[in-house]
Design a protein around this motif. Structure first.
Motif, short mmCIF file in Angstrom:
data_model
loop_
_atom_site.label_atom_id
_atom_site.label_comp_id
_atom_site.label_asym_id
_atom_site.label_seq_id
_atom_site.Cartn_x
_atom_site.Cartn_y
_atom_site.Cartn_z
N SER A 36 0.87 -1.18 0.00
CA SER A 36 0.00 0.00 0.00
C SER A 36 0.91 1.23 0.00
O SER A 36 2.04 1.18 0.48
CB SER A 36 -0.91 0.01 1.23
OG SER A 36 -0.16 0.31 2.38
N ASP A 38 0.73 3.76 1.80
CA ASP A 38 1.03 4.15 3.18
C ASP A 38 2.26 3.45 3.75
O ASP A 38 2.90 3.98 4.66
CB ASP A 38 -0.17 3.86 4.09
CG ASP A 38 -1.36 4.75 3.76
OD1 ASP A 38 -1.16 5.82 3.17
OD2 ASP A 38 -2.49 4.35 4.08
N GLU A 39 2.58 2.27 3.25
CA GLU A 39 3.74 1.52 3.73
C GLU A 39 5.06 2.05 3.19
O GLU A 39 6.12 1.72 3.71
CB GLU A 39 3.62 0.05 3.32
CG GLU A 39 2.48 -0.70 3.94
CD GLU A 39 2.40 -2.11 3.40
OE1 GLU A 39 3.07 -3.00 3.97
OE2 GLU A 39 1.68 -2.31 2.40
#
Length: 96
Positions: A36, A38-39
């Motif tokens: 993702s 966000d990672e």
């Protein structure tokens, strides 16, 4: 959050980038899933013999992922094909 390296073919390895303290290698040619956005703390995109214009399923997914990463203002480094992918996603014309 971590640095992710996208690898397109087995013979285009991270090379000296393997000396990074921590990274996760995503072997796209093996069907490994993309993380993702966000990672991602940083994204490195390696080279490969294909073109940004080739109809390869995971290449299209990679372009969409790359756009999302750049839209999130994450640092991105493209090497060879990786640089061409960045240019293409940003709307530049890439010649084969």
């Amino acid at each position: 959050m971590t640095t992710f390296i996208l690898q397109h073919v087995p013979f285009e390895t991270p090379g000296i980038l393997e000396s990074l303290d921590s990274y996760t290698l995503i072997k796209l040619y093996e069907g490994m899933p993309l993380p993702s956005v966000d990672e991602v703390s940083m994204l490195i995109i390696l080279g490969g013999p294909m073109s940004v214009h080739d109809s390869i399923h995971w290449l299209e997914q990679e372009k969409q992922f790359l756009k999302e990463v750049m839209d999130a203002s994450k640092p991105v480094l493209g090497i060879c094909l990786g640089a061409q992918l960045i240019a293409s996603v940003l709307g530049a014309e890439v010649y084969s």
